[in-house]
Design an enzyme around this catalytic site. Structure first.
Site, short mmCIF file in Angstrom:
data_model
loop_
_atom_site.label_atom_id
_atom_site.label_comp_id
_atom_site.label_asym_id
_atom_site.label_seq_id
_atom_site.Cartn_x
_atom_site.Cartn_y
_atom_site.Cartn_z
N HIS A 4 7.14 1.46 0.01
CA HIS A 4 8.32 0.77 0.54
C HIS A 4 9.03 -0.02 -0.54
O HIS A 4 10.26 -0.10 -0.56
CB HIS A 4 7.93 -0.16 1.71
N GLU A 24 0.82 -1.22 0.00
CA GLU A 24 0.00 0.00 0.00
C GLU A 24 0.85 1.27 0.00
O GLU A 24 0.38 2.34 -0.34
CB GLU A 24 -0.90 0.00 1.24
#
Ligand code: DLZ
Length: 171
Positions: free
Chosen positions: A97, A94
């Site tokens: 990263h 989401e």
């Protein structure tokens, strides 16, 4: 060509040098282990198929893909590998990263390859979801580990070949 149009396990075997006598370090990330371990099997079997001796392989595991470059650096420090293969899988989540990790791994392995002179192979899957990962870890698009092994053999053989002294007889 995107890997969706290519099978990562298909290559021209007649173009691959005999790998007997070449030495390889392999770094495997434990994140998404079902995927990375399948990549590792594909990689290992491909190296053995092309003549690499079991004794000339050294495998280490690191916690996640972000640690692949430092794992490779540790192996490079042993100064006994003709190439180092790094295997990992970063699945998009989401947040961003995945982008930070992927860029760090790409930059880290590029730098290490250039500074050490040892080819460090980018066997990192960067899929959007688990299905895409499975497709590239022995599924319908082949196995990224096979592709990484073939690349490593070619680069290791190239490095060895160029390091050979040229003949002094004749011109
Ligand atoms: C933290 C993290 C996340 C969220 N996702 C993945 C992933 O999909 N694949 C992977 O290989 N590693 C992941 N990691 C772990 C990082 O690579 C690293 O191990 C930690 O941030 C600690 O440095």
């Amino acid at each position: 060509m995107a890997s969706a149009q290519k099978n990562l396990s298909v290559y021209d075997e007649s173009n691959i040098p005999l790998a007997e006598g070449l030495t390889f370090g392999i770094v495997v990330s434990d994140w998404n282990a079902d995927i990375t371990h399948a990549m590792y099997e594909g990689c290992r079997q491909t190296l053995l198929k092309h003549g690499v001796n079991e004794d000339d392989l050294r495998t280490v595991q690191v916690p996640g893909s972000f640690e692949l470059p430092v794992g490779a650096k540790i192996l490079a420090g042993a100064k006994r590998f003709d190439a180092i293969i790094c295997l990992g899988c970063v699945i998009k989540g989401e947040t961003q990263h995945d982008e930070y990790i992927n860029h760090a791994v790409a930059a880290g392995l590029t730098n290490l390859s250039i500074v050490s002179g040892i080819p460090c192979i980018f066997g990192l899957l960067t899929p959007n979801n688990m299905e895409q990962a499975l497709d590239r870890a022995g599924g319908k698009h082949g196995n990224k580990g096979v592709e990484a092994a073939v690349t490593a053999i070619r680069m290791a053989a190239l490095r060895k070949e160029v390091a050979k002294p040229t003949s002094k007889i004749g011109y």
